[in-house]
Scaffold this motif. Structure first.
Motif, PDB file in Angstrom:
ATOM      1  N   ALA A  39      -9.478   6.348   0.538  1.00  0.00           N
ATOM      2  CA  ALA A  39      -8.854   4.930   0.738  1.00  0.00           C
ATOM      3  C   ALA A  39      -9.245   3.952  -0.422  1.00  0.00           C
ATOM      4  O   ALA A  39     -10.137   4.246  -1.288  1.00  0.00           O
ATOM      5  N   VAL A  40      -8.647   3.005  -0.595  1.00  0.00           N
ATOM      6  CA  VAL A  40      -8.899   2.037  -1.711  1.00  0.00           C
ATOM      7  C   VAL A  40      -8.968   0.424  -1.051  1.00  0.00           C
ATOM      8  O   VAL A  40      -8.224   0.400  -0.022  1.00  0.00           O
ATOM      9  N   MET A  41      -9.847  -0.106  -1.782  1.00  0.00           N
ATOM     10  CA  MET A  41      -9.916  -1.673  -1.189  1.00  0.00           C
ATOM     11  C   MET A  41      -9.751  -2.510  -2.611  1.00  0.00           C
ATOM     12  O   MET A  41     -10.456  -2.201  -3.589  1.00  0.00           O
ATOM     13  N   ALA A  42      -9.166  -3.612  -2.268  1.00  0.00           N
ATOM     14  CA  ALA A  42      -9.079  -4.710  -3.131  1.00  0.00           C
ATOM     15  C   ALA A  42      -9.309  -6.230  -2.800  1.00  0.00           C
ATOM     16  O   ALA A  42      -8.654  -6.256  -1.616  1.00  0.00           O
ATOM     17  N   ASP A  43     -10.083  -7.028  -3.359  1.00  0.00           N
ATOM     18  CA  ASP A  43     -10.107  -8.327  -2.938  1.00  0.00           C
ATOM     19  C   ASP A  43      -9.158  -9.235  -3.879  1.00  0.00           C
ATOM     20  O   ASP A  43      -9.197  -9.106  -5.209  1.00  0.00           O
ATOM     21  N   LEU A  44      -8.090  -9.818  -3.324  1.00  0.00           N
ATOM     22  CA  LEU A  44      -7.055 -10.439  -4.092  1.00  0.00           C
ATOM     23  C   LEU A  44      -6.690 -12.093  -3.691  1.00  0.00           C
ATOM     24  O   LEU A  44      -7.316 -12.423  -2.687  1.00  0.00           O
ATOM     25  N   SER A  95      -2.516   5.916 -10.335  1.00  0.00           N
ATOM     26  CA  SER A  95      -2.656   4.535 -10.421  1.00  0.00           C
ATOM     27  C   SER A  95      -3.379   4.169  -9.259  1.00  0.00           C
ATOM     28  O   SER A  95      -3.908   2.976  -9.045  1.00  0.00           O
ATOM     29  N   GLY A  96      -4.032   5.092  -8.654  1.00  0.00           N
ATOM     30  CA  GLY A  96      -4.719   4.694  -7.406  1.00  0.00           C
ATOM     31  C   GLY A  96      -6.146   5.966  -7.153  1.00  0.00           C
ATOM     32  O   GLY A  96      -6.437   6.565  -8.192  1.00  0.00           O
ATOM     33  N   TRP A  97      -6.148   6.342  -5.840  1.00  0.00           N
ATOM     34  CA  TRP A  97      -7.264   7.233  -5.469  1.00  0.00           C
ATOM     35  C   TRP A  97      -6.641   8.078  -4.515  1.00  0.00           C
ATOM     36  O   TRP A  97      -6.357   7.563  -3.515  1.00  0.00           O
ATOM     37  N   HIS A  98      -6.783   9.422  -4.615  1.00  0.00           N
ATOM     38  CA  HIS A  98      -6.213  10.218  -3.707  1.00  0.00           C
ATOM     39  C   HIS A  98      -4.658   9.988  -3.278  1.00  0.00           C
ATOM     40  O   HIS A  98      -4.577  10.061  -1.949  1.00  0.00           O
ATOM     41  N   GLY A  99      -4.008   9.625  -4.075  1.00  0.00           N
ATOM     42  CA  GLY A  99      -2.515   9.189  -3.751  1.00  0.00           C
ATOM     43  C   GLY A  99      -2.479   8.089  -3.246  1.00  0.00           C
ATOM     44  O   GLY A  99      -1.157   7.458  -2.873  1.00  0.00           O
ATOM     45  N   ASN A 100      -3.601   7.118  -2.906  1.00  0.00           N
ATOM     46  CA  ASN A 100      -3.509   5.672  -2.226  1.00  0.00           C
ATOM     47  C   ASN A 100      -3.254   4.753  -3.534  1.00  0.00           C
ATOM     48  O   ASN A 100      -4.292   4.789  -4.383  1.00  0.00           O
ATOM     49  N   ALA A 122       0.910  -1.290   0.112  1.00  0.00           N
ATOM     50  CA  ALA A 122       0.134  -0.083  -0.005  1.00  0.00           C
ATOM     51  C   ALA A 122       0.833   1.197  -0.085  1.00  0.00           C
ATOM     52  O   ALA A 122       1.651   1.460   0.824  1.00  0.00           O
ATOM     53  N   LEU A 123       0.704   2.124  -1.064  1.00  0.00           N
ATOM     54  CA  LEU A 123       1.557   3.289  -1.202  1.00  0.00           C
ATOM     55  C   LEU A 123       0.644   4.601  -0.685  1.00  0.00           C
ATOM     56  O   LEU A 123      -0.705   4.603  -1.113  1.00  0.00           O
ATOM     57  N   ILE A 144     -12.828   4.016  -1.775  1.00  0.00           N
ATOM     58  CA  ILE A 144     -13.794   4.621  -0.629  1.00  0.00           C
ATOM     59  C   ILE A 144     -13.516   5.646  -0.363  1.00  0.00           C
ATOM     60  O   ILE A 144     -12.687   6.444  -0.438  1.00  0.00           O
ATOM     61  N   HIS A 145     -14.765   6.429  -0.606  1.00  0.00           N
ATOM     62  CA  HIS A 145     -14.991   8.079  -0.297  1.00  0.00           C
ATOM     63  C   HIS A 145     -14.983   8.168   1.244  1.00  0.00           C
ATOM     64  O   HIS A 145     -15.691   7.541   1.946  1.00  0.00           O
ATOM     65  N   LEU A 146     -14.185   8.868   1.595  1.00  0.00           N
ATOM     66  CA  LEU A 146     -14.035   9.315   3.031  1.00  0.00           C
ATOM     67  C   LEU A 146     -14.486  10.783   3.305  1.00  0.00           C
ATOM     68  O   LEU A 146     -14.319  11.836   2.663  1.00  0.00           O
ATOM     69  N   PRO A 147     -14.945  11.018   4.528  1.00  0.00           N
ATOM     70  CA  PRO A 147     -15.466  12.495   5.164  1.00  0.00           C
ATOM     71  C   PRO A 147     -14.418  12.944   5.345  1.00  0.00           C
ATOM     72  O   PRO A 147     -13.224  12.676   5.919  1.00  0.00           O
ATOM     73  N   THR A 148     -14.247  14.279   4.666  1.00  0.00           N
ATOM     74  CA  THR A 148     -12.795  15.007   4.753  1.00  0.00           C
ATOM     75  C   THR A 148     -13.083  16.552   4.605  1.00  0.00           C
ATOM     76  O   THR A 148     -14.129  16.826   3.690  1.00  0.00           O
ATOM     77  N   LEU A 149     -12.079  17.376   4.999  1.00  0.00           N
ATOM     78  CA  LEU A 149     -12.230  18.757   4.724  1.00  0.00           C
ATOM     79  C   LEU A 149     -11.084  18.878   3.447  1.00  0.00           C
ATOM     80  O   LEU A 149     -11.077  20.102   2.698  1.00  0.00           O
ATOM     81  N   GLU A 150     -10.450  18.000   3.030  1.00  0.00           N
ATOM     82  CA  GLU A 150      -9.494  17.858   2.098  1.00  0.00           C
ATOM     83  C   GLU A 150      -9.511  16.630   1.292  1.00  0.00           C
ATOM     84  O   GLU A 150     -10.165  15.690   1.782  1.00  0.00           O
ATOM     85  N   PRO A 151      -8.796  16.643   0.033  1.00  0.00           N
ATOM     86  CA  PRO A 151      -8.947  15.517  -0.684  1.00  0.00           C
ATOM     87  C   PRO A 151      -8.126  14.313  -0.055  1.00  0.00           C
ATOM     88  O   PRO A 151      -7.085  14.275   0.325  1.00  0.00           O
ATOM     89  N   ARG A 152      -9.245  13.249   0.637  1.00  0.00           N
ATOM     90  CA  ARG A 152      -8.556  12.328   1.157  1.00  0.00           C
ATOM     91  C   ARG A 152      -9.514  10.992   0.576  1.00  0.00           C
ATOM     92  O   ARG A 152     -10.674  11.043   0.291  1.00  0.00           O
TER      93      ARG A 152
END
Length: 230
Positions: free
Chosen positions: A105-110, A74-79, A37-38, A95-103
């Motif tokens: 998360a990402v999820m994958a089934d592997l 390659s991801g979402w908001h740097g993730n 995870a980056l 995953i959209h997160l509640p935030t005051l700035e661009p934030r």
């Protein structure tokens, strides 16, 4: 057994203020994890282009980026989630997160090394109150999934406390790996980066990756863990 790692790469800018994606890639080769995870893995402005674009990974690494539908990043908001090229990507979503700035998360089934696992990568807010709201949002998203899988969550939580704040919320349902301090890379004192595993997984080993390259490539050190079905 699966080796996972989390690394805030600070947009490829090292402690020497030089931007070097190749140096980041060198550190990733040192860690040699199956899933990575980056955070801060794309540029902040403009097209938010990926620091490690897909063609660079294809030519110079054993990993591929899990696709989240963004042509430039390659991801979402740097993730970003990286997996070995032979791993099977069963599903993925941002995953959209509640935030005051661009934030976000990402999820994958592997499916990695014959083991099906769900992975969440995250970079949480600087505000303690917002971090707890984001943790609540991530846990609710996991609860809403139609299919349940052993889960690893990892990323830069921006949580300086040892047991309170969002760590308390996550610890009610996940084991938090005792990786050690990873920030600042030159003199690590903060345990901002975390790896967490659901009860279906056992953390067999974990730590912080120290090397001459990792102490220069970013202001965070990478953390890692080996997990297996419990």
């Amino acid at each position: 057994m699966i080796k996972v790692a989390s690394y805030n790469i600070r947009k490829g800018v090292g402690t020497d203020r030089i931007r070097s994606p190749d140096r980041i890639l060198h550190v990733l080769h040192e860690i040699d994890a199956d899933i990575i995870a980056l955070q801060e893995a794309d540029r902040r402005f403009g097209r938010r282009a990926a620091i490690l674009p897909p063609h660079h990974l294809a030519d110079h690494s054993p990993w591929k980026a899990v696709p989240f539908g963004n042509e430039q990043s390659s991801g979402w908001h740097g993730n970003v989630l990286l997996v070995r090229k032979e791993a099977e990507i069963l599903d993925c979503e941002a995953i959209h997160l509640p935030t005051l700035e661009p934030r976000g998360a990402v999820m994958a089934d592997l499916r990695v090394n014959g083991i099906a696992v769900r992975v969440v990568g995250m970079h949480l807010d600087l505000s303690g109150l917002m971090r707890r709201r984001q943790a609540e949002s991530i846990l609710a998203h996991l609860d809403s999934a139609a299919r349940r899988l052993p889960t690893v969550m990892m990323g830069d939580l921006n949580e300086w406390t040892r047991r309170s704040g969002c760590l308390k919320d996550f610890a009610e349902r996940f084991t938090i790996a005792a990786t050690g301090p990873s920030f600042h890379a030159r003199r690590p004192v903060g345990r901002l980066d975390r790896i967490m595993a659901s009860p279906e997984l056992r953390i067999a080993d974990c730590g912080v990756h120290h090397s001459p390259a990792s102490r220069t490539a970013s202001d965070h050190l990478p953390i890692w863990a080996r997990v297996e079905p419990s």
